[in-house]
Design a protein around this motif. Structure first.
Motif, mmCIF file in Angstrom:
data_model
loop_
_atom_site.group_PDB
_atom_site.id
_atom_site.type_symbol
_atom_site.label_atom_id
_atom_site.label_comp_id
_atom_site.label_asym_id
_atom_site.label_seq_id
_atom_site.Cartn_x
_atom_site.Cartn_y
_atom_site.Cartn_z
ATOM 1 N N TYR A 118 81.610 37.915 32.992
ATOM 2 C CA TYR A 118 80.518 37.469 32.124
ATOM 3 C C TYR A 118 79.145 37.790 32.702
ATOM 4 C CZ TYR A 118 83.853 34.862 29.271
ATOM 5 O OH TYR A 118 84.877 34.517 28.445
ATOM 6 N N ASP A 119 78.965 37.548 33.988
ATOM 7 C CA ASP A 119 77.653 37.784 34.586
ATOM 8 C C ASP A 119 77.230 39.244 34.464
ATOM 9 O OD1 ASP A 119 79.678 38.433 36.378
ATOM 10 O OD2 ASP A 119 78.545 37.824 38.151
ATOM 11 N N GLU A 120 78.150 40.170 34.683
ATOM 12 C CA GLU A 120 77.833 41.591 34.560
ATOM 13 C C GLU A 120 77.519 41.965 33.117
ATOM 14 O OE1 GLU A 120 80.942 43.945 36.336
ATOM 15 O OE2 GLU A 120 80.961 42.665 38.123
ATOM 16 N N ILE A 121 78.249 41.393 32.179
ATOM 17 C CA ILE A 121 78.031 41.684 30.763
ATOM 18 C C ILE A 121 76.647 41.198 30.326
ATOM 19 C CG2 ILE A 121 78.802 41.138 28.415
ATOM 20 C CD1 ILE A 121 81.704 41.019 29.641
ATOM 21 N N VAL A 122 76.269 39.998 30.756
ATOM 22 C CA VAL A 122 74.956 39.449 30.400
ATOM 23 C C VAL A 122 73.845 40.273 31.043
ATOM 24 C CG1 VAL A 122 73.445 37.450 30.664
ATOM 25 C CG2 VAL A 122 75.806 37.124 29.951
ATOM 26 N N GLN A 123 74.010 40.630 32.312
ATOM 27 C CA GLN A 123 73.005 41.448 32.992
ATOM 28 C C GLN A 123 72.806 42.780 32.267
ATOM 29 O OE1 GLN A 123 71.179 40.832 36.131
ATOM 30 N NE2 GLN A 123 71.724 38.779 35.469
ATOM 31 N N GLU A 124 73.893 43.420 31.880
ATOM 32 C CA GLU A 124 73.816 44.692 31.169
ATOM 33 C C GLU A 124 73.101 44.524 29.827
ATOM 34 O OE1 GLU A 124 76.978 47.747 29.162
ATOM 35 O OE2 GLU A 124 77.476 46.947 31.144
ATOM 36 N N ALA A 125 73.397 43.451 29.121
ATOM 37 C CA ALA A 125 72.755 43.197 27.827
ATOM 38 C C ALA A 125 71.252 42.964 27.991
ATOM 39 C CB ALA A 125 73.410 42.001 27.137
ATOM 40 N N LEU A 126 70.865 42.219 29.018
ATOM 41 C CA LEU A 126 69.445 41.965 29.240
ATOM 42 C C LEU A 126 68.707 43.229 29.680
ATOM 43 C CD1 LEU A 126 69.549 38.433 30.891
ATOM 44 C CD2 LEU A 126 68.773 39.030 28.593
ATOM 45 N N ARG A 127 69.370 44.075 30.440
ATOM 46 C CA ARG A 127 68.737 45.351 30.805
ATOM 47 C C ARG A 127 68.568 46.224 29.559
ATOM 48 N NH1 ARG A 127 71.470 44.463 35.902
ATOM 49 N NH2 ARG A 127 69.904 44.523 37.539
ATOM 50 N N ALA A 128 69.471 46.093 28.590
ATOM 51 C CA ALA A 128 69.330 46.830 27.336
ATOM 52 C C ALA A 128 68.067 46.393 26.587
ATOM 53 C CB ALA A 128 70.571 46.642 26.466
ATOM 54 N N VAL A 129 67.641 45.144 26.773
ATOM 55 C CA VAL A 129 66.396 44.673 26.172
ATOM 56 C C VAL A 129 65.235 45.512 26.704
ATOM 57 C CG1 VAL A 129 64.759 42.737 26.077
ATOM 58 C CG2 VAL A 129 67.216 42.323 25.781
ATOM 59 N N VAL A 130 65.226 45.771 28.007
ATOM 60 C CA VAL A 130 64.173 46.586 28.609
ATOM 61 C C VAL A 130 64.181 47.986 27.982
ATOM 62 C CG1 VAL A 130 63.294 47.609 30.751
ATOM 63 C CG2 VAL A 130 64.255 45.290 30.770
ATOM 64 N N GLY A 131 65.355 48.572 27.848
ATOM 65 C CA GLY A 131 65.473 49.895 27.243
ATOM 66 C C GLY A 131 64.991 49.913 25.805
#
Length: 161
Positions: free
Chosen positions: A12-25
Motif C-alpha cells: 500500500y505505501d508504495e502504491i500511495v507514493q506512486e499515486a502522489l508522485r503522479a500528481v506532480v507529473g
C-alpha cells in the motif's frame, strides 16, 4: 490496529507514493500544456535525491548537492518536458544554464507556497546518511511560504520487518 496485525502482502505505501508522485507529473504536464507559463502566483519548490537512479544534473551541481537538492520553478525556467517516469527542465544557477532530468521516483518534496500546498515522499532509493549542503537557489526571486502547512500531505507508513 494492534501490534499483532499481520504484514500486508499488498504494498500500500508504495502504491500511495506512486499515486502522489503522479500528481506532480500531472501538475507539471498541465504547465507544459498551457505554454510553460505558471498561472497567477503559483511557483514550485521541488526537492529530489541527486544520487537517485536516472537523475541527470551537471557535475558541478552534483558536487555542491551530493545528497539532495531543491529547485524553484518560478520565473526563469525553460524547456520543461514531462514524461511518464520523469521530467526535465532548464534553469540557471549563478547565471550558468543547466538542464536537469529528474525521475518522479527521486522526488522527496513538492511545494506550491502560493496556495500552501505540499507533498512529502519517502525516498524511493536507499537512504544514506545525508551530508550537509547549502540550500539550492536557482536564479530568480524566491517566495517565503509563510503558510501554516495545513495543506501539506505527509505519507509515512511504518514497515514491519
Amino acid at each position: 490496529m494492534s501490534s499483532d496485525t499481520p504484514d500486508s502482502l499488498i504494498p500500500y505505501d508504495e502504491i500511495v507514493q506512486e499515486a502522489l508522485r503522479a500528481v506532480v507529473g500531472r501538475v507539471l504536464g498541465s504547465i507544459v500544456s498551457s505554454g510553460s507559463t505558471l498561472p497567477g502566483a503559483h511557483h514550485f519548490y521541488i526537492t529530489f535525491k541527486t544520487g537517485a537512479p536516472g537523475v541527470n544534473i551537471p557535475p558541478h551541481l552534483r558536487e555542491r548537492f551530493p545528497d539532495e537538492m531543491t529547485i524553484v520553478l518560478q520565473n526563469k525556467f525553460w524547456d520543461l518536458e514531462v514524461g511518464p517516469q520523469s521530467f526535465s527542465v532548464s534553469l540557471t544557477f549563478n547565471q550558468v544554464p543547466a538542464k536537469l532530468v529528474i525521475p518522479f521516483a527521486a522526488i522527496t518534496a513538492f511545494v506550491d507556497p502560493a496556495v500552501d500546498f505540499g507533498l512529502q515522499f519517502q525516498a524511493a532509493v536507499e537512504e544514506l546518511e545525508p551530508e550537509a549542503h547549502e540550500d539550492a537557489e536557482n536564479d530568480g526571486p524566491d517566495g517565503d511560504g509563510d503558510g501554516d502547512g495545513s495543506n501539506v500531505v505527509t505519507i509515512d507508513f511504518g514497515r514491519k520487518k
